[in-house]
Write a protein that holds these residues in place. Structure first.
Motif, mmCIF file in Angstrom:
data_model
loop_
_atom_site.group_PDB
_atom_site.id
_atom_site.type_symbol
_atom_site.label_atom_id
_atom_site.label_comp_id
_atom_site.label_asym_id
_atom_site.label_seq_id
_atom_site.Cartn_x
_atom_site.Cartn_y
_atom_site.Cartn_z
ATOM 1 N N LEU A 217 50.545 49.286 10.856
ATOM 2 C CA LEU A 217 50.026 48.122 10.138
ATOM 3 C C LEU A 217 48.929 48.534 9.168
ATOM 4 C CD1 LEU A 217 49.766 45.084 9.646
ATOM 5 C CD2 LEU A 217 48.239 44.970 11.637
ATOM 6 N N ALA A 218 48.017 49.407 9.600
ATOM 7 C CA ALA A 218 46.957 49.865 8.711
ATOM 8 C C ALA A 218 47.540 50.605 7.512
ATOM 9 C CB ALA A 218 45.993 50.778 9.478
ATOM 10 N N ALA A 219 48.560 51.422 7.753
ATOM 11 C CA ALA A 219 49.196 52.144 6.653
ATOM 12 C C ALA A 219 49.887 51.191 5.695
ATOM 13 C CB ALA A 219 50.197 53.158 7.207
ATOM 14 N N ALA A 220 50.522 50.145 6.237
ATOM 15 C CA ALA A 220 51.188 49.170 5.372
ATOM 16 C C ALA A 220 50.181 48.462 4.468
ATOM 17 C CB ALA A 220 51.946 48.157 6.224
ATOM 18 N N LEU A 221 49.004 48.146 4.996
ATOM 19 C CA LEU A 221 47.986 47.474 4.185
ATOM 20 C C LEU A 221 47.500 48.379 3.053
ATOM 21 C CD1 LEU A 221 45.906 45.697 6.979
ATOM 22 C CD2 LEU A 221 47.596 44.679 5.441
ATOM 23 N N VAL A 222 47.279 49.654 3.362
ATOM 24 C CA VAL A 222 46.852 50.590 2.316
ATOM 25 C C VAL A 222 47.968 50.770 1.294
ATOM 26 C CG1 VAL A 222 46.123 52.958 1.831
ATOM 27 C CG2 VAL A 222 45.216 51.756 3.827
ATOM 28 N N GLY A 223 49.214 50.881 1.780
ATOM 29 C CA GLY A 223 50.333 51.025 0.860
ATOM 30 C C GLY A 223 50.496 49.828 -0.049
ATOM 31 N N LEU A 224 50.350 48.630 0.492
ATOM 32 C CA LEU A 224 50.450 47.428 -0.329
ATOM 33 C C LEU A 224 49.310 47.361 -1.340
ATOM 34 C CD1 LEU A 224 51.483 44.801 2.372
ATOM 35 C CD2 LEU A 224 52.916 45.748 0.559
ATOM 36 N N TYR A 225 48.133 47.833 -0.956
ATOM 37 C CA TYR A 225 47.018 47.879 -1.908
ATOM 38 C C TYR A 225 47.350 48.800 -3.078
ATOM 39 C CZ TYR A 225 42.398 48.902 -3.817
ATOM 40 O OH TYR A 225 41.331 49.083 -4.660
ATOM 41 N N GLN A 226 47.950 49.961 -2.780
ATOM 42 C CA GLN A 226 48.301 50.887 -3.849
ATOM 43 C C GLN A 226 49.403 50.328 -4.754
ATOM 44 O OE1 GLN A 226 49.249 54.403 -1.494
ATOM 45 N NE2 GLN A 226 47.349 55.356 -2.178
ATOM 46 N N LEU A 227 50.275 49.504 -4.202
ATOM 47 C CA LEU A 227 51.412 48.995 -4.958
ATOM 48 C C LEU A 227 51.164 47.594 -5.511
ATOM 49 C CD1 LEU A 227 54.244 50.139 -2.503
ATOM 50 C CD2 LEU A 227 53.464 51.295 -4.583
ATOM 51 N N ARG A 228 49.927 47.145 -5.501
ATOM 52 C CA ARG A 228 49.634 45.765 -5.856
ATOM 53 C C ARG A 228 49.918 45.444 -7.327
ATOM 54 N NH1 ARG A 228 45.242 48.806 -5.975
ATOM 55 N NH2 ARG A 228 43.578 48.465 -7.525
ATOM 56 N N PHE A 317 43.870 58.345 5.807
ATOM 57 C CA PHE A 317 42.493 58.630 5.400
ATOM 58 C C PHE A 317 42.448 59.100 3.948
ATOM 59 C CE2 PHE A 317 39.177 61.846 4.849
ATOM 60 C CZ PHE A 317 38.046 61.118 5.155
ATOM 61 N N ILE A 318 43.349 59.991 3.567
ATOM 62 C CA ILE A 318 43.361 60.521 2.198
ATOM 63 C C ILE A 318 43.589 59.403 1.186
ATOM 64 C CG2 ILE A 318 44.681 61.966 0.607
ATOM 65 C CD1 ILE A 318 45.170 63.876 2.962
ATOM 66 N N HIS A 319 44.572 58.558 1.453
ATOM 67 C CA HIS A 319 44.943 57.537 0.472
ATOM 68 C C HIS A 319 43.995 56.341 0.468
ATOM 69 C CE1 HIS A 319 48.888 58.948 -1.085
ATOM 70 N NE2 HIS A 319 48.839 59.684 0.001
ATOM 71 N N SER A 320 43.095 56.270 1.437
ATOM 72 C CA SER A 320 42.112 55.190 1.431
ATOM 73 C C SER A 320 40.842 55.568 0.678
ATOM 74 C CB SER A 320 41.745 54.796 2.872
ATOM 75 O OG SER A 320 41.076 55.857 3.531
ATOM 76 N N ARG A 321 40.748 56.821 0.212
ATOM 77 C CA ARG A 321 39.498 57.297 -0.389
ATOM 78 C C ARG A 321 39.165 56.590 -1.698
ATOM 79 N NH1 ARG A 321 36.523 58.052 3.017
ATOM 80 N NH2 ARG A 321 38.119 56.811 4.021
ATOM 81 N N ASP A 322 40.139 56.208 -2.474
ATOM 82 C CA ASP A 322 39.857 55.575 -3.751
ATOM 83 C C ASP A 322 39.933 54.060 -3.691
ATOM 84 O OD1 ASP A 322 39.342 57.924 -4.947
ATOM 85 O OD2 ASP A 322 41.197 58.068 -6.088
ATOM 86 N N GLY A 323 39.941 53.515 -2.494
ATOM 87 C CA GLY A 323 39.919 52.071 -2.336
ATOM 88 C C GLY A 323 38.497 51.539 -2.326
ATOM 89 N N SER A 324 38.359 50.322 -1.882
ATOM 90 C CA SER A 324 37.040 49.717 -1.773
ATOM 91 C C SER A 324 36.250 50.388 -0.656
ATOM 92 C CB SER A 324 37.175 48.225 -1.475
ATOM 93 O OG SER A 324 37.812 48.025 -0.222
ATOM 94 N N ALA A 330 37.484 51.776 6.794
ATOM 95 C CA ALA A 330 38.616 51.523 7.690
ATOM 96 C C ALA A 330 39.478 52.767 7.846
ATOM 97 C CB ALA A 330 39.458 50.366 7.148
ATOM 98 N N GLY A 331 39.688 53.513 6.749
ATOM 99 C CA GLY A 331 40.457 54.748 6.842
ATOM 100 C C GLY A 331 39.787 55.777 7.725
#
Length: 484
Positions: A217-228, A317-324, A330-331
């Protein structure tokens, strides 16, 4: 003086200039699709040879019968909906809910197994039908990619389940004694963390069970953020979290076949039942003797080496680095929590986690280079990661007693080679990010030429506008650089 007329490239059926640079990408996508289909068919055949259905059958039956996981199917729908406009998303969700309600009433009347998710699968397949029958050109490709992404999420999960069943049926013995001996060089972290969780239960165990179980679920949220932005830009980013997640899940179980391990809670704990060597975990350290393969049951998956939960958590963790800031925290929380849970619940040894980190960084680098172009630095990281990964497996198998006898040497050495891969990845990723920010850098794929005509809207009602601009290709590499 007469001048030679300018030659205009031929145009396709949408009125856009044909792009020769797209042809290799089309061939690559076709080859990848054919290879994936061939792999799924082969896995289906092998699974049926052992008396159970494979991923193709399991996913096909969920069109009608009760799904195994409704949230997984709706997660696939969420990934597919990134290509839709907000209006289309609301319509899709409404249809999915309506179909599920209808199935619920029928199953309730027939006293059949109850679950939800059929509606989500119907809508995902419907998007594919819409793309084939009502769209053309780039818009069709975008819808089909969205459908493929959603279906691959479900297929990847079912492929992993099939792999695990195959490991339990084909590997009669496990190599836990070898890994447990090698783990002495790392001070037996599974035993240490297991005692810590026993002392702090039920608070710590309750939190970590949620973290461990909700990693998808956490990965899906990060993935959806990247694909927004896909619905607006009408293209996918060149690289995103879901790609690496799927590849890790595809190749990881193959290593289970080479190095079957069940984990300390099964090999040395009560969960192993009569097959456990002794009830030692987490209170008593296993003795360091000449390790031998341990016969084990035909049910427990051999899913420890490498730790894919660790690999997925590192990728998250890697893909959450450039998020908010909240996403970065969270990552980090999910990475620390997953590592603690895998050790403290007795699912993995410390050696599994180190190989999982190396495995994740190697796959992540390869996927990034496949999207943005290969360079020397990327090749070096992949080569280094592959070599370290192979060396770790070989040392666990052939040098476990030596590692246990000299922890002062082999413990730091294991950490050092793993740290070398981490350092090489971070350095290469930072350099790649700087290079992607500078146009015209050698080794970077050239952006497509600007179009000669303005964008045209798709003729079908309710569809999002799609331009004839070549830069709107979902595979164009002039997208924003991905997260490092």
């Amino acid at each position: 003086m007469m001048t030679e007329p300018t030659r205009i490239p031929p145009r396709d059926d949408r009125g856009t200039q044909s792009a020769p640079w797209r042809r290799p990408r089309v061939v690559l996508w076709t080859a990848a699709g054919a290879a994936t289909l061939g792999f799924l068919v082969a896995l289906e055949i092998v699974a049926r040879g052992y008396g159970f259905s494979g991923p193709i059958t399991e996913q096909s039956r969920e069109v009608i019968f009760a799904p195994e996981s409704g949230p997984l199917l709706y997660g696939g729908l969420a990934l597919t909906m990134v290509v839709l406009t907000w209006r289309q998303r609301l319509i899709a969700l409404g249809i999915a809910a309506g179909v599920d309600v209808a199935f619920f009433l029928v199953r309730w009347a027939l006293d059949a197994d109850m679950n939800f998710g059929n509606g989500a699968l119907w809508v995902v397949l419907g998007v594919a039908v819409l793309g084939v029958t009502r769209r053309t050109g780039q818009e069709r490709l975008l819808l089909l990619k969205g459908t493929g992404l959603g279906l691959l999420l479900v297929a990847g999960h079912k492929t992993g389940d099939t792999w695990l069943l195959i490991t339990s049926k084909t590997r009669a013995t496990v190599l836990d004694a070898y890994v447990a001996a090698a783990d002495h060089a790392l001070a037996d972290p599974s035993w240490l963390v297991g005692r810590f969780l026993n002392a702090t239960a039920p608070v710590s165990t309750g939190i970590l069970h949620v973290v461990y179980g909700q990693l998808p679920l956490a990965a899906a949220l990060v993935g959806l953020y990247q694909l927004r932005r896909v619905a607006v830009e009408r293209r996918f980013p060149a690289h995103h979290l879901v790609r690496t997640f799927l590849v890790i899940g595809l190749f990881g179980p193959a290593i289970y076949m080479i190095f079957p391990v069940v984990g300390p809670v099964f090999a040395y704990g009560t969960d192993g039942g009569a097959w456990a060597t002794a009830n030692l975990w987490p209170d008593v350290l296993p003795p360091v003797t000449d390790p031998q393969p341990i016969p084990f049951d035909g049910i427990t998956p051999r899913n420890c080496m490498p730790s894919l939960h660790t690999a997925w958590a590192v990728t998250l963790f890697i893909h959450s680095r450039d998020g908010s800031r909240a996403m970065r925290w969270a990552g980090t929380f999910w990475l620390v929590g997953t590592l603690t849970a895998t050790l403290g619940f007795g699912y993995h040894y410390g050696a599994d986690l180190l190989t999982g980190v190396v495995f994740a960084l190697t796959i992540e680098t390869a996927m990034r280079c496949s999207a943005h172009g290969w360079d020397r630095a990327g090749v070096r990281v992949v080569a280094l990661g592959t070599a370290v990964f192979a060396a770790q497996l070989a040392s666990y198998r052939w040098l476990p007693t030596e590692m246990a006898a000299r922890p002062w040497l082999y413990g730091p050495l294991l950490l050092l080679v793993t740290g070398a891969v981490v350092y090489a990845y971070v350095r290469t990723a930072r350099a790649a990010r700087e290079r992607e920010r500078k146009p015209g850098v050698p080794g970077q794929r050239p952006a497509p030429a600007e179009p000669a005509e303005p964008a045209k809207a798709v003729g079908t009602t309710g569809a999002a506008p799609t331009g004839t601009d070549d830069s709107q290709d979902p595979d164009a590499t002039d997208a924003e650089p991905e997260l490092v």
